[in-house]
Design a protein around this motif. Sequence first.
Motif, mmCIF file in Angstrom:
data_model
loop_
_atom_site.group_PDB
_atom_site.id
_atom_site.type_symbol
_atom_site.label_atom_id
_atom_site.label_comp_id
_atom_site.label_asym_id
_atom_site.label_seq_id
_atom_site.Cartn_x
_atom_site.Cartn_y
_atom_site.Cartn_z
ATOM 1 N N GLN A 1 30.539 -21.938 5.355
ATOM 2 C CA GLN A 1 29.556 -21.015 4.790
ATOM 3 C C GLN A 1 30.153 -19.635 4.534
ATOM 4 N N ILE A 2 31.305 -19.337 5.109
ATOM 5 C CA ILE A 2 31.947 -18.038 4.914
ATOM 6 C C ILE A 2 32.898 -18.139 3.726
ATOM 7 N N PRO A 3 32.706 -17.368 2.652
ATOM 8 C CA PRO A 3 33.575 -17.462 1.469
ATOM 9 C C PRO A 3 34.978 -16.959 1.767
ATOM 10 N N GLY A 4 35.923 -17.410 0.960
ATOM 11 C CA GLY A 4 37.317 -17.037 1.169
ATOM 12 C C GLY A 4 37.579 -15.555 1.024
ATOM 13 N N ILE A 5 36.786 -14.855 0.184
ATOM 14 C CA ILE A 5 37.027 -13.423 -0.023
ATOM 15 C C ILE A 5 36.745 -12.621 1.235
ATOM 16 N N ALA A 6 35.998 -13.184 2.180
ATOM 17 C CA ALA A 6 35.719 -12.466 3.416
ATOM 18 C C ALA A 6 36.979 -12.228 4.225
ATOM 19 N N TYR A 7 38.035 -13.027 3.976
ATOM 20 C CA TYR A 7 39.270 -12.878 4.735
ATOM 21 C C TYR A 7 40.322 -12.058 3.983
ATOM 22 N N THR A 8 40.114 -11.798 2.702
ATOM 23 C CA THR A 8 41.137 -11.140 1.887
ATOM 24 C C THR A 8 40.706 -9.780 1.359
ATOM 25 N N VAL A 9 39.417 -9.561 1.113
ATOM 26 C CA VAL A 9 38.956 -8.288 0.566
ATOM 27 C C VAL A 9 39.149 -7.196 1.609
ATOM 28 N N PRO A 10 39.842 -6.114 1.263
ATOM 29 C CA PRO A 10 40.041 -5.051 2.251
ATOM 30 C C PRO A 10 38.746 -4.320 2.550
ATOM 31 N N ASP A 11 38.676 -3.757 3.761
ATOM 32 C CA ASP A 11 37.495 -3.032 4.217
ATOM 33 C C ASP A 11 36.242 -3.873 3.998
ATOM 34 N N LEU A 12 36.220 -5.016 4.620
ATOM 35 C CA LEU A 12 35.115 -5.952 4.479
ATOM 36 C C LEU A 12 33.797 -5.292 4.857
ATOM 37 N N ASP A 13 32.829 -5.417 3.973
ATOM 38 C CA ASP A 13 31.496 -4.866 4.214
ATOM 39 C C ASP A 13 30.625 -5.968 4.803
ATOM 40 N N ALA A 14 30.776 -6.178 6.105
ATOM 41 C CA ALA A 14 30.045 -7.257 6.771
ATOM 42 C C ALA A 14 29.587 -6.790 8.146
ATOM 43 N N THR A 15 28.412 -7.215 8.533
ATOM 44 C CA THR A 15 27.857 -6.893 9.839
ATOM 45 C C THR A 15 27.189 -8.138 10.419
ATOM 46 N N ILE A 16 27.072 -8.140 11.732
ATOM 47 C CA ILE A 16 26.346 -9.202 12.424
ATOM 48 C C ILE A 16 25.292 -8.547 13.312
ATOM 49 N N LYS A 17 24.081 -9.021 13.178
ATOM 50 C CA LYS A 17 22.976 -8.543 14.005
ATOM 51 C C LYS A 17 22.587 -9.640 14.982
ATOM 52 N N VAL A 18 22.415 -9.259 16.227
ATOM 53 C CA VAL A 18 22.049 -10.199 17.280
ATOM 54 C C VAL A 18 20.717 -9.748 17.875
ATOM 55 N N TYR A 19 19.716 -10.642 17.768
ATOM 56 C CA TYR A 19 18.391 -10.378 18.332
ATOM 57 C C TYR A 19 18.258 -11.182 19.623
ATOM 58 N N ILE A 20 17.852 -10.508 20.670
ATOM 59 C CA ILE A 20 17.602 -11.160 21.963
ATOM 60 C C ILE A 20 16.090 -11.206 22.164
ATOM 61 N N ASN A 21 15.541 -12.410 22.167
ATOM 62 C CA ASN A 21 14.097 -12.606 22.258
ATOM 63 C C ASN A 21 13.740 -13.301 23.569
ATOM 64 N N SER A 22 12.553 -13.018 24.023
ATOM 65 C CA SER A 22 12.039 -13.681 25.231
ATOM 66 C C SER A 22 11.663 -15.124 24.890
ATOM 67 N N THR A 23 12.136 -16.046 25.719
ATOM 68 C CA THR A 23 11.821 -17.456 25.471
ATOM 69 C C THR A 23 10.347 -17.736 25.675
ATOM 70 N N ASP A 24 9.715 -17.069 26.606
ATOM 71 C CA ASP A 24 8.319 -17.329 26.924
ATOM 72 C C ASP A 24 7.383 -16.748 25.877
ATOM 73 N N THR A 25 7.590 -15.502 25.498
ATOM 74 C CA THR A 25 6.657 -14.814 24.582
ATOM 75 C C THR A 25 7.204 -14.654 23.174
ATOM 76 N N ASN A 26 8.505 -14.987 22.968
ATOM 77 C CA ASN A 26 9.170 -14.798 21.676
ATOM 78 C C ASN A 26 9.170 -13.332 21.251
ATOM 79 N N GLU A 27 9.029 -12.438 22.188
ATOM 80 C CA GLU A 27 9.025 -10.995 21.917
ATOM 81 C C GLU A 27 10.455 -10.490 21.819
ATOM 82 N N PRO A 28 10.781 -9.675 20.789
ATOM 83 C CA PRO A 28 12.140 -9.131 20.694
ATOM 84 C C PRO A 28 12.385 -8.089 21.777
#
Length: 763
Positions: A127-154
């Motif tokens: 799913q990750i395109p090849g340009i992600a490894y070659t384009v300089p100064d890659l404009d990419a971020t990853i967001k991680v949400y931690i939610n409660s399993t019981d209430t699904n509250e972030p």
Amino acid sequence: MLRSLSRWPLSFLLSALLALLPLSSAERIIQSNSLNPCQANSSFSATLFNVAFTPDNRTLTFNIVGVSAIAGNVSIVAEVYIYGYKAITEKIDPCTQDALKGLCPMNTGSITINSNYPDISKSVIKQIPGIAYTVPDLDATIKVYINSTDTNEPLACVEAELSNGQTVDHKAVGWVTAVIAGIGLVASAITSGLGHSNTAAHVAANALSLFGFFQSQAMFGITAVSQPPIVASWTQNFQWSMGIIRVGFLQKMATWYQRSTGGTPTTYLSSLSTTSVEVQKRGINIGQLATRALGRVYSRSNSAATNAENQNRVVLHGIKRVGFRANIEITNIFFTAYAFFIIFVLLVIFCVVLFKFICEGLVKAGKMKSDKFTDFRNGWKTVLKGIMFRIILIGFPQMIVICFWELTVRDSAAEVVLAIFTVVIMLAILGWASSKVIRIAQRSILMHKNPAYILYSDPIALNKWGFLYVQFKATAYYFIVPFLIYILIKGMFIGLAQGSGVVQAIALVLIEASFLIGISVLRPYMDKKTNGFNIAIAAVNFLSSIFILVFSNVFNQPGLATGIMGVIFFVYNAAFALVLLLMVLISSGFALFTKNPDTRYHPMRDDRGSFIKSQTQLTTELDALGATARGEGKGQHRSRTGIDDDDDSLSSESMDRTHLATKEGNFGAEPPRSPINPSMPLFPSQGGSPPAAAPSGPPPTYYNRSNGASPVPRVQSSHSTSGNSYQQYPRAGSLRSEATSQGGAFRAQNNSSPWQRGAGYDH
């Protein structure tokens, strides 16, 4: 999914262009060294965050030390954005992953995760395109949400910037661009000293335009607009042209000066353990380390009990962002830029004086012919004055931006006073010099119907004020005034409007558009090639200003469009800069290593070549007239005085005669006269009788204050006032007619005079 993105024609084109750049590494990798909260009151923060993903061996390695205020079972949702496009969304249950056992369940307090996550699914990697490894100064971020399993509250949200280890911010780029621009300026100076004035004018004009393009690139980088990473990194290469260069001892000196003058220095670089310093990126605050090449910042805490709410966070943009990436304290930016300008001035003075003594020593030792650099050795002080004026013109954009910005940040009272003093002095010097050129040109038109006569025949005026007009054609001598106004307005918006990127972006579009239209219509530069050179630069600057406006998010475009436009911005600016560098380097090489480089350039149509003293002998009808103007006849010695006086741009001699005539009651004062010796052959190619013997004394000159008799034959006028007849002096046109009649060939009455040929009067 993102696989469809690779099928886009634009993405394919960008990949092909970027594949030509030597930016590939031995091993493909995507990594991150920063983690920042992306939710208010986030219950999790990281004091150490190192993550690396290597698709070749399908391994994810991470080392995380954080502080948690969450207790209980949680679920994790990870989203990956590449150029604003949500590429991957993955839901992870820590209880089913051996590498995340420490998060099942989560406990309050310190959390340490140090593990490898092998055997990443091939479907995820695809799913990750090849340009992600070659384009300089890659404009990419990853967001991680931690939610409660019981209430699904972030419960928490953290984001990390991803990098592939490639960047376009290299010190080598800055050094190469600076050296080539310097070579152009040095080549023009040496060529001018050798007498090849035409070549020197072309090389100097192109070198100054190249330097101006570098300053424009730097100005785009120091706007308050949130820019894609590749744009910020590319423009960082040219911040040397604004004096933003880190030197260790200079930083200590700047801090000392600020403290001793009542200021309070910032300590961002020395307090990264307790302060999370972030720079703007497309509206998202991304932490960056200033001490590493990728420019990220570790957000650490000495105490494990410190959470996100207790950490200091600083967001930098514009000039502060650029200074921080250069590893310069924010309060030291002004002093650093100012100091480098002063150092540059002193260095140039030292080099000119040293070159003067070297030339004299070589001549005395017989190592160099005595006719080499004669004009420089005889009038080196005047040449040095002209060089100082040229340096002020080069540093004008830099000092306008930095000084006006200092008025807004006010690092210390002394630095504010220094900024005001510098701006006023530079404006006064350049304004005075511009008015001097305009007055001299107008006087030349009044007396000789050609502005090039005085502007180029007098070596003192040319060496001292020529930096303002030699790049323009003779009839466009005034264009330096619109050019300075353009720089002033542009610098004021960048320096004073650091609080609003949208205002700066809109203003830049209007300013660059106006300048492009102006030079495209007027075409004020010396010839077609120079006009094309500068029009191309103005067009690229206008296009870049449109990109900056888009980056300001005023159109609310999708993130993918912004990311792709950032790559395009880098590609066309890098290609254009390379072309300009090669052109200046090649022209400098021809100027330095060709025996007669003037043959590469056509004579300018404003006839300046007939008035400038040059090693290249032209064969135009104005050559003899130019020689007379310069006093190059046999036994003649040019003696010009008053060049530094205020009245050297006014017809002082004629004004004195007018005042005397008025005092005596003769109101029919004679008009200005032309210092032409009619005995000189003006049309050598037409034949004619031999000229009369040259006078033994010095010829009448433009700046002589002598009231002696003029060698120009006077024509008795039939007009009189109060019984007093006055004598009228023929202008250059009648003198030329006399010289022609002596040769037996009269110019046709309807033919255009060579005075007006090529000077812009035939348009």
